[in-house]
Write a protein that holds these residues in place. Sequence first.
Motif, mmCIF file in Angstrom:
data_model
loop_
_atom_site.group_PDB
_atom_site.id
_atom_site.type_symbol
_atom_site.label_atom_id
_atom_site.label_comp_id
_atom_site.label_asym_id
_atom_site.label_seq_id
_atom_site.Cartn_x
_atom_site.Cartn_y
_atom_site.Cartn_z
ATOM 1 N N LYS A 50 0.838 -1.208 0.000
ATOM 2 C CA LYS A 50 0.000 0.000 0.000
ATOM 3 C C LYS A 50 0.874 1.260 0.000
ATOM 4 N N LEU A 51 1.912 1.257 0.814
ATOM 5 C CA LEU A 51 2.812 2.410 0.846
ATOM 6 C C LEU A 51 3.519 2.600 -0.496
ATOM 7 N N ALA A 52 3.935 1.501 -1.098
ATOM 8 C CA ALA A 52 4.604 1.580 -2.398
ATOM 9 C C ALA A 52 3.652 2.133 -3.455
ATOM 10 N N ILE A 103 2.368 6.876 -6.869
ATOM 11 C CA ILE A 103 1.448 7.931 -7.308
ATOM 12 C C ILE A 103 2.099 9.301 -7.128
ATOM 13 N N VAL A 104 2.701 9.530 -5.956
ATOM 14 C CA VAL A 104 3.375 10.810 -5.700
ATOM 15 C C VAL A 104 4.533 10.999 -6.674
ATOM 16 N N ASP A 145 11.488 10.906 -9.055
ATOM 17 C CA ASP A 145 11.668 9.461 -9.103
ATOM 18 C C ASP A 145 12.412 8.898 -7.895
ATOM 19 N N ARG A 146 12.938 9.745 -7.043
ATOM 20 C CA ARG A 146 13.660 9.291 -5.856
ATOM 21 C C ARG A 146 12.851 9.500 -4.572
ATOM 22 N N PHE A 147 11.600 9.870 -4.709
ATOM 23 C CA PHE A 147 10.748 10.098 -3.534
ATOM 24 C C PHE A 147 10.696 8.876 -2.631
ATOM 25 N N TYR A 148 10.673 7.691 -3.237
ATOM 26 C CA TYR A 148 10.587 6.474 -2.434
ATOM 27 C C TYR A 148 11.785 6.303 -1.510
#
Length: 92
Positions: free
Chosen positions: A11-13, A18-19, A26-29
């Motif tokens: 769910k977090l992924a 989406i963000v 692309d490095r938000f994760y």
Amino acid sequence: MSASTDRIAAKLAEEAMIVMQQTGNDRFYVEVAEMIGAASHTLEEAFVTEVRIRLAARSAMSFIKAHKKPVPAENTKTSPPSPPKPAAKPTG
């Protein structure tokens, strides 16, 4: 890992992807993973794995679409099945 860890990580992924799409970051994760890791190394690993799977799938799909050949128009038409041939009459 537990099923709940995998479910939460997925769910977090999903939300992080989406963000990333909305912002172009692309490095938000990575930022999210660092924040998660401060509280749970297990959830961090599961989250990063889920994101990497999604990124790999997205890249693979783009690669496949770029190399896929269009189907010729005559192959896309569906014709009705041919009627059965009448049985031959016995002679004699």
